[in-house]
Design an enzyme around this catalytic site. Structure first.
Site, PDB file in Angstrom:
ATOM      1  CE  LYS A 204     177.461 125.285  37.520  1.00 53.92           C
ATOM      2  NZ  LYS A 204     176.294 126.157  37.592  1.00 53.92           N
ATOM      3  NE  ARG A 238     179.770 132.512  37.131  1.00 52.72           N
ATOM      4  CZ  ARG A 238     180.389 131.589  37.851  1.00 52.72           C
ATOM      5  NH1 ARG A 238     180.238 130.310  37.586  1.00 52.72           N
ATOM      6  NH2 ARG A 238     181.179 131.952  38.849  1.00 52.72           N
TER       7      ARG A 238
END
Ligand code: 9MG
Length: 262
Positions: A204, A238
Site C-alpha cells: 500500500k 490480505r
C-alpha cells in the site's frame, strides 16, 4: 488471504491477471504457497479507478471463480460491494464476501444475510475517488472502532450472526500515513469488538510514503507489516505475496506458539 485482482487497473497488479488463464495460474500458485483463502475482485477500489457495471464485474470474476472452485479446495472470497455480484459469486462457489463498503450499498445487507456466508466489513472514509483528499478524524482508532461496532450491530440486526462477521480497519481507505500508523499501533482495540480482524497492508501507498519506495519494491515492508498486524491481533492478512508472508508468519508462530489463532 491471497489477492487475485481480475481488473485492468488495480494499483499494483492491474491487468496482469485479467486474462482468465493467468488468474487461474495465480490462484493455484497462491494455494501452493500456503494461502488459506483467495480473494477475487473484479473492480479496483484505488482512487480514480473506473467504476464497472454489475455485468462487467460478473463477467470478470465468474469464470475465475468457477474454474478455481473446480480445481482447489480453498475457500474463495468475492471482493465486491454489489449485491448482484455477491449472489452470482456465491452461486458459483464463493464462500466469503469481502466488502470494502461494509454492506452499505442498497441491497447488500439483505443479500449477505440471505447468502449465509461469512462477511468482512471494512471501514472507509468517503468514496474511493476522493477518499484521500484531506481525510480527517477526531481520533482515528476510536472513530474506526465506533464505525465498525455500528456496522456489526446493523449486520446482526439484519440476521447475520456475529460468528460470520469479520472486521477490517481499511488501511489506506480515507487515511493519511499518520492515520494508518496510529491504526496499526491501536489495532488491539478492535479486538474489543469480539470479531476476527482482517487487514490489508500489502504494497500500500503508506509504504511508499514512509519509505519512498515504488509499488514494485514494497515486498519486505509488506511482510513486516503483516507480521506486525498479526502480533497486534489480526487473524487474516490480505496479501499479494503469499509465499514470503506465509514464511514470515510461520516463523512468528514458531516463536509465539501460544498466540497462534485459528
Ligand atoms: C479490496 N481491498 C483492497 N484493500 C483492502 C483492505 O485493506 N481490506 C479489505 N478487506 N479489502 C481490501
Amino acid at each position: 488471504m491471497g489477492i487475485l485482482n481480475v481488473t485492468p487497473d488495480s494499483f499494483s497488479d492491474g491487468g496482469i491477471f485479467l486474462p482468465t488463464d493467468k488468474a487461474i495460474a495465480q490462484g493455484l500458485r497462491m494455494m501452493e504457497e500456503g494461502a488459506d483463502i483467495i480473494d477475487i475482485g473484479g473492480e479496483s477500489t484505488r482512487p480514480g479507478a473506473r467504476p464497472v457495471s454489475v455485468q462487467e464485474e460478473i463477467d470478470r470474476v465468474l469464470p475465475v471463480l468457477e474454474t478455481l472452485r473446480a480445481q482447489i479446495p480453498l475457500p474463495l472470497s468475492i471482493d465486491t460491494s454489489k449485491p448482484e455480484v455477491m449472489r452470482a459469486a456465491v452461486a458459483a462457489g464463493a464462500g466469503f464476501i469481502n466488502d470494502v463498503r461494509a454492506l452499505r450499498e442498497p441491497g447488500a445487507l439483505e443479500a449477505a444475510a440471505e447468502l449465509g456466508v461469512p462477511v468482512c466489513l471494512m471501514h472507509m472514509q468517503g468514496k474511493p475517488r476522493t477518499m484521500q483528499e484531506n481525510p480527517r478524524y477526531d481520533n482515528v482508532v476510536a472513530d474506526v472502532t465506533e464505525f465498525l461496532g455500528k456496522r456489526l450491530q446493523v449486520a446482526q440486526t439484519q440476521g447475520i450472526p456475529a460468528v460470520r462477521l469479520v472486521i477490517d480497519p481499511g488501511f489506506g481507505f480515507g487515511k493519511t500515513l499518520e492515520h494508518n500508523i496510529e491504526l496499526l499501533r491501536g489495532l488491539k482495540q478492535l479486538r474489543g469488538l469480539s470479531s476476527a480482524v482482517l487487514v490489508g497492508l500489502s504494497r500500500k501507498s503508506m509504504i511508499g510514503k514512509a519509505l519512498g519506495l515504488p509499488v514494485d519494491r514494497r515486498l519486505y515492508a509488506s511482510v513486516a507489516l503483516a507480521v506486525m498486524a498479526v502480533q497486534q491481533g489480526a487473524s487474516i492478512v490480505r496479501v499479494h505475496d503469499v509465499g514470503p508472508t506465509v514464511e514470515a508468519l510461520r516463523m512468528w508462530a514458531a516463536v509465539y506458539p501460544e498466540s497462534r489463532r485459528e
